[in-house]
Design a protein around this motif. Structure first.
Motif, mmCIF file in Angstrom:
data_model
loop_
_atom_site.group_PDB
_atom_site.id
_atom_site.type_symbol
_atom_site.label_atom_id
_atom_site.label_comp_id
_atom_site.label_asym_id
_atom_site.label_seq_id
_atom_site.Cartn_x
_atom_site.Cartn_y
_atom_site.Cartn_z
ATOM 1 N N ALA A 2 48.365 -24.945 34.661
ATOM 2 C CA ALA A 2 47.534 -23.781 34.935
ATOM 3 C C ALA A 2 47.749 -22.836 34.056
ATOM 4 C CB ALA A 2 47.818 -23.541 36.391
ATOM 5 N N ALA A 3 46.986 -21.952 33.592
ATOM 6 C CA ALA A 3 46.893 -20.866 33.017
ATOM 7 C C ALA A 3 47.646 -19.794 33.796
ATOM 8 C CB ALA A 3 45.735 -20.333 32.285
ATOM 9 N N THR A 4 48.736 -18.806 33.176
ATOM 10 C CA THR A 4 49.396 -17.986 33.919
ATOM 11 C C THR A 4 48.290 -17.004 34.777
ATOM 12 O OG1 THR A 4 49.378 -16.535 32.133
ATOM 13 C CG2 THR A 4 51.472 -17.837 32.504
ATOM 14 N N LEU A 5 47.261 -16.577 34.441
ATOM 15 C CA LEU A 5 46.361 -15.644 35.233
ATOM 16 C C LEU A 5 45.859 -16.316 36.164
ATOM 17 C CD1 LEU A 5 46.053 -12.874 34.892
ATOM 18 C CD2 LEU A 5 43.672 -13.396 33.431
ATOM 19 N N GLN A 6 45.788 -17.714 36.210
ATOM 20 C CA GLN A 6 44.859 -18.600 37.020
ATOM 21 C C GLN A 6 46.002 -18.746 38.418
ATOM 22 O OE1 GLN A 6 43.991 -22.214 35.075
ATOM 23 N NE2 GLN A 6 41.935 -21.378 35.148
ATOM 24 N N LEU A 7 47.315 -18.885 37.889
ATOM 25 C CA LEU A 7 48.306 -18.801 39.053
ATOM 26 C C LEU A 7 48.471 -17.469 39.768
ATOM 27 C CD1 LEU A 7 50.992 -20.309 37.018
ATOM 28 C CD2 LEU A 7 49.828 -21.586 38.773
ATOM 29 N N ALA A 8 47.943 -16.357 39.544
ATOM 30 C CA ALA A 8 48.029 -15.100 39.868
ATOM 31 C C ALA A 8 46.837 -14.539 40.381
ATOM 32 C CB ALA A 8 48.727 -14.190 38.979
ATOM 33 N N GLU A 9 45.620 -15.352 40.408
ATOM 34 C CA GLU A 9 44.403 -14.966 40.760
ATOM 35 C C GLU A 9 44.079 -14.455 42.129
ATOM 36 O OE1 GLU A 9 41.474 -18.139 39.878
ATOM 37 O OE2 GLU A 9 42.412 -19.375 41.140
ATOM 38 N N ALA A 16 47.350 -8.222 37.434
ATOM 39 C CA ALA A 16 47.705 -7.020 36.712
ATOM 40 C C ALA A 16 48.813 -7.096 35.896
ATOM 41 C CB ALA A 16 47.557 -5.828 37.416
ATOM 42 N N ARG A 17 50.035 -7.558 36.396
ATOM 43 C CA ARG A 17 51.433 -7.855 35.788
ATOM 44 C C ARG A 17 51.296 -8.651 34.866
ATOM 45 N NH1 ARG A 17 55.509 -4.904 38.601
ATOM 46 N NH2 ARG A 17 54.184 -3.312 39.624
ATOM 47 N N VAL A 18 50.630 -9.820 35.018
ATOM 48 C CA VAL A 18 50.351 -11.100 34.008
ATOM 49 C C VAL A 18 49.850 -10.393 32.739
ATOM 50 C CG1 VAL A 18 49.205 -13.294 33.796
ATOM 51 C CG2 VAL A 18 50.617 -12.641 35.779
ATOM 52 N N ARG A 19 48.649 -9.652 33.113
ATOM 53 C CA ARG A 19 47.824 -9.240 31.894
ATOM 54 C C ARG A 19 48.586 -8.244 31.171
ATOM 55 N NH1 ARG A 19 43.687 -9.594 35.726
ATOM 56 N NH2 ARG A 19 44.204 -7.259 36.541
ATOM 57 N N VAL A 153 58.481 -15.415 42.173
ATOM 58 C CA VAL A 153 57.654 -14.350 42.932
ATOM 59 C C VAL A 153 57.075 -14.866 44.111
ATOM 60 C CG1 VAL A 153 56.161 -12.420 43.032
ATOM 61 C CG2 VAL A 153 57.876 -12.458 41.211
ATOM 62 N N GLN A 154 56.224 -16.105 43.770
ATOM 63 C CA GLN A 154 55.360 -16.647 44.848
ATOM 64 C C GLN A 154 56.319 -17.525 45.790
ATOM 65 O OE1 GLN A 154 52.308 -18.612 42.425
ATOM 66 N NE2 GLN A 154 50.787 -16.710 42.654
ATOM 67 N N SER A 155 57.091 -18.192 45.475
ATOM 68 C CA SER A 155 57.939 -19.167 46.264
ATOM 69 C C SER A 155 58.846 -18.231 46.971
ATOM 70 C CB SER A 155 58.673 -20.058 45.167
ATOM 71 O OG SER A 155 59.843 -20.462 45.968
ATOM 72 N N ALA A 156 59.496 -17.208 46.529
ATOM 73 C CA ALA A 156 60.359 -16.328 47.394
ATOM 74 C C ALA A 156 59.646 -15.476 48.153
ATOM 75 C CB ALA A 156 61.418 -15.731 46.562
ATOM 76 N N HIS A 157 58.534 -15.283 47.999
ATOM 77 C CA HIS A 157 57.537 -14.080 48.556
ATOM 78 C C HIS A 157 58.250 -12.669 48.278
ATOM 79 C CE1 HIS A 157 55.553 -17.290 50.511
ATOM 80 N NE2 HIS A 157 56.800 -17.612 50.898
ATOM 81 N N LEU A 158 58.534 -12.455 47.070
ATOM 82 C CA LEU A 158 59.035 -11.102 46.676
ATOM 83 C C LEU A 158 57.838 -10.126 46.335
ATOM 84 C CD1 LEU A 158 61.612 -12.135 43.958
ATOM 85 C CD2 LEU A 158 62.126 -11.616 46.381
ATOM 86 N N ALA A 159 58.100 -9.036 46.772
ATOM 87 C CA ALA A 159 57.314 -7.835 46.423
ATOM 88 C C ALA A 159 57.537 -7.248 44.952
ATOM 89 C CB ALA A 159 57.463 -6.502 47.277
ATOM 90 N N LEU A 160 56.428 -7.043 44.438
ATOM 91 C CA LEU A 160 56.524 -6.409 42.913
ATOM 92 C C LEU A 160 57.058 -5.055 42.830
ATOM 93 C CD1 LEU A 160 53.481 -7.812 41.351
ATOM 94 C CD2 LEU A 160 55.448 -8.765 41.048
ATOM 95 N N PRO A 161 58.124 -4.836 41.960
ATOM 96 C CA PRO A 161 58.354 -3.207 42.021
ATOM 97 C C PRO A 161 57.225 -2.263 41.643
ATOM 98 C CG PRO A 161 59.003 -4.465 39.889
ATOM 99 C CD PRO A 161 58.323 -5.622 40.897
#
Length: 168
Positions: A2-9, A16-19, A153-161
């Motif tokens: 999967a493309a990185t943007l698709q993983l975060a859609e 936004a961080r991926v972009r 980030v997704q696996s550990a359910h981390l909040a983005l800074p």
């Protein structure tokens, strides 16, 4: 894959961080391409290592995965993050980036880099091929690292800074 943007859609903040990271990556890959086209032995490797040693920590910071940011997490979140990092097998997420680490990471595309070295000495066409391979190698390594950061980030359910303020 999967493309990185698709993983975060499904997460607009993560997308936004991926972009943002992909824009950084694209700029750095263009610099790597320019360095690859120059027929000076070793210049491309030095430039690639320097680019990656600055790019990887910045990507880590954008996802809240720099060593300093991980140290500030509550104990249980830090453990979740470390387990997620171990599960994906990343060499660079949450680590201090050293020259040796960058070279091991770049070893993932070693055959491409060897072809780049050989192609460089063929007039014009070889330099174009070398530049294309240099660009592709940095893009590949960067995309893989972004993908690893998303997975952690997704696996550990981390909040983005909070996003850093941009200087005018």
């Amino acid at each position: 894959m999967a493309a990185t943007l698709q993983l975060a859609e499904h997460n607009p903040e993560l997308a936004a961080r991926v972009r943002y990271c992909r824009r950084l990556l694209n700029r750095r890959a263009l610099v790597a391409a320019a360095a690859s086209a120059v027929p000076v032995p070793g210049l491309d490797w030095a430039v690639d290592a320097a680019l990656l040693s600055k790019l990887v920590p910045e990507i880590n910071r954008q996802f809240g995965l720099s060593p300093e940011q991980l140290d500030q997490l509550p104990h249980h979140k830090r453990e979740q993050a470390q387990k997620a990092i171990g599960a994906i097998g990343s060499m660079l997420v949450g680590k201090f980036i050293t020259r040796d680490l960058v070279l091991r990471f770049a070893g993932k595309v070693g055959m491409r880099m060897s072809a780049k070295q050989a192609a460089r000495y063929v007039p014009l066409a070889g330099q174009l091929v070398s530049a294309l391979v240099g660009y592709s190698a940095i893009r590949y390594l960067g995309e893989e690292h972004i993908r690893d950061c998303i997975a952690v980030v997704q696996s550990a359910h981390l909040a983005l800074p909070a996003p850093a303020l941009k200087a005018s």
